[in-house]
Design a protein around this motif. Structure first.
Motif, PDB file in Angstrom:
ATOM      1  N   ARG A   1      12.983  40.130 -15.515  1.00  0.00           N
ATOM      2  CA  ARG A   1      13.324  39.416 -16.746  1.00  0.00           C
ATOM      3  C   ARG A   1      12.089  38.668 -17.254  1.00  0.00           C
TER       4      ARG A   1
ATOM      5  N   GLN B   1      10.796  29.487 -15.985  1.00  0.00           N
ATOM      6  CA  GLN B   1      10.105  28.520 -16.839  1.00  0.00           C
ATOM      7  C   GLN B   1       8.676  28.327 -16.354  1.00  0.00           C
TER       8      GLN B   1
ATOM      9  N   SER C   1      11.699  32.581 -19.800  1.00  0.00           N
ATOM     10  CA  SER C   1      12.611  32.102 -20.849  1.00  0.00           C
ATOM     11  C   SER C   1      12.122  30.823 -21.518  1.00  0.00           C
ATOM     12  N   GLN C   2      11.246  30.073 -20.835  1.00  0.00           N
ATOM     13  CA  GLN C   2      10.833  28.786 -21.403  1.00  0.00           C
ATOM     14  C   GLN C   2       9.414  28.451 -20.973  1.00  0.00           C
TER      15      GLN C   2
ATOM     16  N   HIS D   1      12.893  27.290 -12.108  1.00  0.00           N
ATOM     17  CA  HIS D   1      14.190  27.777 -12.565  1.00  0.00           C
ATOM     18  C   HIS D   1      15.074  26.561 -12.760  1.00  0.00           C
ATOM     19  N   ASP D   2      15.551  26.366 -14.007  1.00  0.00           N
ATOM     20  CA  ASP D   2      16.411  25.224 -14.303  1.00  0.00           C
ATOM     21  C   ASP D   2      15.749  23.924 -13.853  1.00  0.00           C
TER      22      ASP D   2
ATOM     23  N   ASP E   1      19.687  35.502 -10.539  1.00  0.00           N
ATOM     24  CA  ASP E   1      20.232  34.961 -11.788  1.00  0.00           C
ATOM     25  C   ASP E   1      19.468  33.684 -12.133  1.00  0.00           C
ATOM     26  N   VAL E   2      18.318  33.846 -12.730  1.00  0.00           N
ATOM     27  CA  VAL E   2      17.421  32.714 -12.986  1.00  0.00           C
ATOM     28  C   VAL E   2      16.975  32.707 -14.439  1.00  0.00           C
ATOM     29  N   LYS E   3      16.568  31.524 -14.902  1.00  0.00           N
ATOM     30  CA  LYS E   3      15.861  31.365 -16.167  1.00  0.00           C
ATOM     31  C   LYS E   3      14.470  30.862 -15.816  1.00  0.00           C
TER      32      LYS E   3
ATOM     33  N   GLU F   1      12.201  32.342 -25.412  1.00  0.00           N
ATOM     34  CA  GLU F   1      13.462  31.728 -25.829  1.00  0.00           C
ATOM     35  C   GLU F   1      13.268  30.261 -26.221  1.00  0.00           C
ATOM     36  N   ASN F   2      12.659  29.476 -25.335  1.00  0.00           N
ATOM     37  CA  ASN F   2      12.471  28.041 -25.591  1.00  0.00           C
ATOM     38  C   ASN F   2      11.021  27.657 -25.378  1.00  0.00           C
TER      39      ASN F   2
ATOM     40  N   ARG G   1       8.123  37.884 -13.396  1.00  0.00           N
ATOM     41  CA  ARG G   1       8.766  38.761 -14.384  1.00  0.00           C
ATOM     42  C   ARG G   1       9.096  40.105 -13.755  1.00  0.00           C
TER      43      ARG G   1
END
Length: 339
Positions: free
Chosen positions: A131, A54, A134-135, A65-66, A50-52, A161-162, A126
């Motif tokens: 996924r 970057q 995201s940034q 991540h974060d 569960d990561v975003k 996304e960002n 990825r």
């Protein structure tokens, strides 16, 4: 002698419970141990993934991540100070022998070209985490590398996304490249400072959640009308005038910029609110009326007085709060749903 623990001999549910506690750093290390472990890491689904993701290309070059480093991307020249500069290697993407070491939980990798390394690691992540990135954060001085990183990201996933752009020096054509090629859905943050008379090569079109421009002097009325974002913040002495805000307000009242929840603009010229509200139906609120507005950062802004205007098509109300050199427009309900 310690007996090795045969992790992969566990049944599915116990194995999943173990992997749930690995965290993203552990999933990365597991995936690099063997083809079998990579296959298990890729197929695993749970909180450790569960990561975003970057990509950071600024003071350091990292996959995060974060804003916590997952993999550092360093240059092999950084190994020259070691007595024995040869480290163990691991295959990543198309590269079979990437030197690495551990810095706590973080995997530190060494590449002859750091941008190539960041590209390969991003693509590997990825696939591993199932996924998109995201940034992307870009800063520094080398625009040629910026363009390669932007092209690589947009070619592989079409949207980001960002995106945060903080170059030390900005040529006008570099800002044009970002505005034309970055397809952003969340937050587009631009700290670039173009030339005094800069105008975008193409019509500015922004249809995303948030736009933050830190040197907003180049934004004109036609640009403001083309922005359809939930949140718009501009700093750096915008040259927008009271008349421009009047045109924008009427545009919003007739259905333009329909996503808008918050518009804050720092301006050079003192705002004349009679001009801003000319030809607009409004209700003036006295200074004895104080209202709480929960903003996008989940903090409370206290709004004193102001002017309420209503969009008749859906009865949505916006409040214009007086300030001499900052235009505040907050649309109700606020970000907590309060009317």
């Amino acid at each position: 002698m310690t007996t090795p623990f045969r992790l992969f001999s566990l049944p599915f549910l116990p194995l999943k419970k173990v992997l749930d506690n690995f965290g993203p750093h552990g999933i990365i290390i597991l995936s690099l141990c063997s083809q079998r472990s990579k296959s298990i890491a890729v197929s695993y689904s749970g909180p450790s993934k569960d990561v975003k993701l970057q990509r950071m290309y600024y003071n350091g070059i990292d996959l995060c991540h974060d804003f916590t480093d997952l993999i550092n991307v360093d240059n092999v020249s950084d190994l020259e100070h070691l007595e024995d500069p040869i480290l163990p290697t691991v295959p990543i993407g198309k590269f079979g022998n990437v030197q690495y070491e551990m810095d706590g939980d973080c995997l530190v990798t060494y590449w002859y070209n750091q941008l190539t390394g960041l590209t390969e690691i991003g693509n590997y992540a990825r696939q591993l985490f199932n996924r998109d990135i995201s940034q992307v954060n870009i800063g520094g001085t080398d625009m040629d590398d910026y363009k390669r990183l932007i092209k690589c990201t947009m070619d592989t996933q079409k949207y980001i996304e960002n995106f945060h752009f903080e170059p030390e020096n900005t040529l006008d054509e570099d800002l044009d490249y970002v505005l034309e090629n970055v397809k952003c859905t969340g937050c587009l943050s631009i700290t670039a400072k173009p030339s005094e008379n800069y105008r975008p090569a193409k019509q500015l079109v922004c249809d995303l959640d948030q736009l933050a421009i830190h040197y907003g002097f180049w934004i004109k009325q036609e640009d403001l009308l083309a922005i359809n974002c939930k949140i718009v913040r501009m700093e750096g002495g915008s040259k927008l005038t009271s008349q421009d805000f009047n045109v924008f307000l009427k545009h919003w009242m007739t259905g333009g910029c329909s996503k808008l929840k918050l518009l804050h603009v720092s301006v050079e010229e003192v705002i004349n609110y009679e001009t801003v509200l000319d030809g607009v139906e409004f209700i003036e609120r006295g200074d004895d009326m104080k209202r709480e507005y929960v903003n996008d950062e989940n903090t409370v802004d206290i709004m004193t007085g102001g002017f309420d205007v209503k969009r008749k098509s859906d009865n949505i109300t916006a409040t214009i709060t007086e300030s001499s050199k900052r235009f505040y427009m907050n649309v109700w309900p606020d970000f907590a749903g309060n009317f």
